[in-house]
Scaffold this motif. Structure first.
Motif, PDB file in Angstrom:
ATOM      1  N   UNK A  27       0.835  -1.252  -0.010  1.00  0.00           N
ATOM      2  CA  UNK A  27       0.126   0.028   0.041  1.00  0.00           C
ATOM      3  C   UNK A  27       0.887   1.115  -0.021  1.00  0.00           C
ATOM      4  N   UNK A  28       0.204   2.491  -0.701  1.00  0.00           N
ATOM      5  CA  UNK A  28       0.962   3.506  -0.319  1.00  0.00           C
ATOM      6  C   UNK A  28       0.523   4.496   0.858  1.00  0.00           C
ATOM      7  N   UNK A  29      -0.150   3.800   1.720  1.00  0.00           N
ATOM      8  CA  UNK A  29      -0.497   4.165   3.003  1.00  0.00           C
ATOM      9  C   UNK A  29      -0.098   3.481   4.071  1.00  0.00           C
ATOM     10  N   UNK A  30       0.286   4.036   5.147  1.00  0.00           N
ATOM     11  CA  UNK A  30       0.683   3.359   6.369  1.00  0.00           C
ATOM     12  C   UNK A  30      -0.465   2.315   6.971  1.00  0.00           C
ATOM     13  N   UNK A  31      -0.305   1.200   7.527  1.00  0.00           N
ATOM     14  CA  UNK A  31      -1.227   0.429   7.727  1.00  0.00           C
ATOM     15  C   UNK A  31      -0.906  -0.117   9.312  1.00  0.00           C
ATOM     16  N   UNK A  32      -1.886   0.082  10.296  1.00  0.00           N
ATOM     17  CA  UNK A  32      -1.774  -0.517  11.655  1.00  0.00           C
ATOM     18  C   UNK A  32      -2.696  -1.553  12.000  1.00  0.00           C
ATOM     19  N   UNK A  33      -2.315  -2.491  12.369  1.00  0.00           N
ATOM     20  CA  UNK A  33      -3.078  -3.566  12.596  1.00  0.00           C
ATOM     21  C   UNK A  33      -2.793  -4.371  14.141  1.00  0.00           C
ATOM     22  N   UNK A  76       3.035   6.615  13.488  1.00  0.00           N
ATOM     23  CA  UNK A  76       3.139   6.472  12.034  1.00  0.00           C
ATOM     24  C   UNK A  76       2.632   7.357  11.264  1.00  0.00           C
ATOM     25  N   UNK A  77       1.652   8.302  12.030  1.00  0.00           N
ATOM     26  CA  UNK A  77       1.114   9.458  11.291  1.00  0.00           C
ATOM     27  C   UNK A  77       1.852  10.547  11.410  1.00  0.00           C
ATOM     28  N   UNK A  78       2.989  10.743  12.282  1.00  0.00           N
ATOM     29  CA  UNK A  78       3.686  11.969  12.838  1.00  0.00           C
ATOM     30  C   UNK A  78       4.798  11.975  11.577  1.00  0.00           C
ATOM     31  N   UNK A  79       5.466  10.867  11.184  1.00  0.00           N
ATOM     32  CA  UNK A  79       6.555  10.751  10.476  1.00  0.00           C
ATOM     33  C   UNK A  79       6.433   9.921   9.318  1.00  0.00           C
ATOM     34  N   UNK A  80       7.304  10.348   8.266  1.00  0.00           N
ATOM     35  CA  UNK A  80       7.210   9.700   7.017  1.00  0.00           C
ATOM     36  C   UNK A  80       7.672   8.086   7.194  1.00  0.00           C
ATOM     37  N   UNK A  81       6.977   7.255   6.500  1.00  0.00           N
ATOM     38  CA  UNK A  81       7.306   6.000   6.943  1.00  0.00           C
ATOM     39  C   UNK A  81       8.588   5.528   6.867  1.00  0.00           C
TER      40      UNK A  81
END
Length: 255
Positions: A27-33, A76-81
């Motif tokens: 994905x091009x978006x971060x994922x939290x599971x 993960x929302x605060x910093x680039x991946x």
């Protein structure tokens, strides 16, 4: 087997190791599971695991326990991946985790073979393919990267370099999961820097591929010598991980 198939197998294994889907890593978006260690996870993964951050170069997949989920989501929302895997940002994470009794524990880089760039490497010494029946007398400090005395039942295949009757280099493969075998290699100090490690790693990788398994290679980010060996042997950097564990586990490792 193709490079595409190798990557697909690695992605499926990482999904099993963390409790997500293989597509999450693309994905091009971060994922939290929620973190969940699958039944077919790599056998050296041991709970408790507070959270695990993984990137294949597209995003960060963060598998987390409920206790620290809010911190992980904020991180993960605060910093680039890609910055989630480096200081000073890890200090931001660590300061908040420590208040809840957790610390950053492991940081590692993983390599997969690049079949388009797999060289033909010859060892300067005679070599021999070895199996578990040959390993019994080799669980010694000088071969501690190639073999693991704590998980002898996983040591599946090896290749040794011999100066006469003397074993001077040894690469071993651990069957850490159903489809992927991890390579470790050791060379006696007086025989280093003449191509033994890369030749053994390269040839063992080919033997693993012949058996329908995917060889992989892991080292600490700071282990430049090991990373160079992986690249010389035909491997390419493929993913990185940062693992957080309870403070008492980390402190025990440092004792």
């Amino acid at each position: 087997m193709t490079n595409k198939q190798i990557l697909e197998i690695a992605l499926r294994q990482s999904a099993e190791d963390n409790g997500c889907s293989a597509e999450d890593f693309l994905s091009d978006k971060n994922v939290v599971v929620p973190f969940k260690l699958g039944e077919k996870a790599r056998k050296y993964y041991k709970e408790p695991i507070t959270c695990n951050f993984v990137t294949y170069g597209n995003n960060v997949v963060a598998a987390t326990s409920d206790e620290v989920a809010d911190i992980v989501k904020e991180y993960v929302a605060k910093f680039e991946f890609d910055h989630c895997f480096e200081t000073p940002n890890l200090n931001w994470l660590s300061e908040r985790l420590e208040k809840l009794g957790h610390k950053v524990c492991f940081m590692a880089e993983y390599f997969l073979p690049d079949l388009d760039k797999m060289p033909e490497l010859e060892c300067p010494y005679a070599t021999k393919i070895l199996g578990p029946e040959d390993f019994k007398e080799l669980y010694l400090p000088q071969w501690s990267n190639a073999l693991c005395s704590a998980r002898k039942e996983l040591d599946a295949l090896g290749i040794g370099a011999y100066d006469g009757e003397k074993l001077v280099g040894f690469a071993g493969a651990s069957a850490d999961c159903d489809d992927m075998w991890q390579i470790g290699v050791d060379v006696l100090p007086e025989y280093r820097r003449n191509g033994i490690a890369s030749a053994l790693t390269n040839n063992l990788a080919k033997e693993i591929l012949k058996r329908g398994k995917v060889p992989f290679y892991c080292c600490a980010w700071s282990n430049i010598r090991s990373a160079k060996n992986a690249i010389r042997s035909g491997f390419t950097p493929s993913w990185v991980e940062v693992t957080v564990k309870p403070t008492e586990v980390v402190d025990r490792l440092n004792a």
